[in-house]
Write a protein that holds these residues in place. Structure first.
Motif, PDB file in Angstrom:
ATOM      1  N   HIS A  79      -5.611   3.282  -1.594  1.00 34.62           N
ATOM      2  CA  HIS A  79      -4.560   2.334  -1.269  1.00 34.62           C
ATOM      3  C   HIS A  79      -3.836   2.863  -0.026  1.00 34.62           C
ATOM      4  CE1 HIS A  79      -4.935  -0.019  -4.974  1.00 34.62           C
ATOM      5  NE2 HIS A  79      -5.034   1.110  -5.639  1.00 34.62           N
ATOM      6  N   CYS A 114       1.141  -2.026   0.255  1.00 31.52           N
ATOM      7  CA  CYS A 114      -0.170  -1.389   0.369  1.00 31.52           C
ATOM      8  C   CYS A 114      -0.769  -1.822   1.706  1.00 31.52           C
ATOM      9  CB  CYS A 114      -1.069  -1.809  -0.784  1.00 31.52           C
ATOM     10  SG  CYS A 114      -2.708  -1.080  -0.676  1.00 31.52           S
ATOM     11  N   VAL A 116      -4.001  -0.792   2.706  1.00 29.14           N
ATOM     12  CA  VAL A 116      -5.463  -0.702   2.672  1.00 29.14           C
ATOM     13  C   VAL A 116      -5.956  -1.784   1.708  1.00 29.14           C
ATOM     14  CG1 VAL A 116      -7.451   0.729   2.038  1.00 29.14           C
ATOM     15  CG2 VAL A 116      -5.447   1.783   3.124  1.00 29.14           C
ATOM     16  N   CYS A 118      -7.484  -3.657  -1.051  1.00 29.23           N
ATOM     17  CA  CYS A 118      -8.009  -3.046  -2.275  1.00 29.23           C
ATOM     18  C   CYS A 118      -8.446  -4.072  -3.310  1.00 29.23           C
ATOM     19  CB  CYS A 118      -6.960  -2.099  -2.865  1.00 29.23           C
ATOM     20  SG  CYS A 118      -5.384  -2.903  -3.172  1.00 29.23           S
ATOM     21  N   HIS A 122      -4.235  -7.377  -3.730  1.00 30.97           N
ATOM     22  CA  HIS A 122      -3.704  -6.516  -2.660  1.00 30.97           C
ATOM     23  C   HIS A 122      -2.354  -6.984  -2.122  1.00 30.97           C
ATOM     24  CE1 HIS A 122      -3.463  -4.193   1.007  1.00 30.97           C
ATOM     25  NE2 HIS A 122      -3.470  -5.301   1.716  1.00 30.97           N
ATOM     26  N   MET A 125       0.795  -5.980  -3.888  1.00 35.17           N
ATOM     27  CA  MET A 125       1.167  -4.566  -3.992  1.00 35.17           C
ATOM     28  C   MET A 125       2.303  -4.241  -3.042  1.00 35.17           C
ATOM     29  SD  MET A 125      -2.164  -2.158  -4.376  1.00 35.17           S
ATOM     30  CE  MET A 125      -1.188  -0.654  -4.458  1.00 35.17           C
TER      31      MET A 125
HETATM   32 CU   LIG Z   1      -3.917  -1.639  -2.398  1.00 30.58          CU
END
Ligand SMILES: [Cu+2]
Length: 132
Positions: A79, A114, A116, A118, A122, A125
């Motif tokens: 993440h 977040c 990245v 994921c 996502h 997040m």
């Molecule tokens: Cu993430």
């Protein structure tokens, strides 16, 4: 009647959870949240766990002037922890402790996300850093 009441409570709880995802900065009252982590040798150390799809804790509270060390770990995949207003963007690799340090200089409420991709959740997040 009792059943109806229970259903209403359940509905309120579900809506409450959904709304938390969409919470805006102005809906967070710093006075309701107590300080996160512990202070060791003048550094406020806070453990943050990333997972699909969230952060725990998702509200981090520090004092203005604190030197802050976040110890970021992931329960599953890679993440990211992005706190744009403070200039932080750190990858959270699973299986290790990912350290971020910064000074919380200015009082305010800052969103972190977040960074990245994921999976499907996502975009959900995110969390908040409260500097008070
Ligand atoms: Cu993430």
């Amino acid at each position: 009647m009792k059943k109806m009441f229970f259903l209403l409570i359940l509905l309120a709880a579900i809506l409450g959870c959904t709304n938390r995802d969409k919470m805006t900065k102005d809906e967070i009252s710093p006075m309701y949240y107590s300080l996160s982590g512990k202070v060791e040798n003048g550094v406020r150390i806070i453990d943050v766990v990333a997972y699909k799809f969230g952060f725990n804790p998702d509200i981090i509270v520090v004092n203005a002037g604190d030197k802050v060390r976040l110890r970021l770990t992931s329960l599953d995949v890679t993440h990211g922890f992005k706190l744009e207003e403070i200039g932080i963007n750190k990858r959270i690799e699973p299986g290790k402790e990912n350290i971020v340090e910064f000074y919380a200089n200015d009082v305010g409420t800052y969103e972190f996300r977040c960074s990245v991709f994921c999976g499907a959740g996502h975009m959900k997040m995110r969390g908040w850093l409260i500097v008070k």
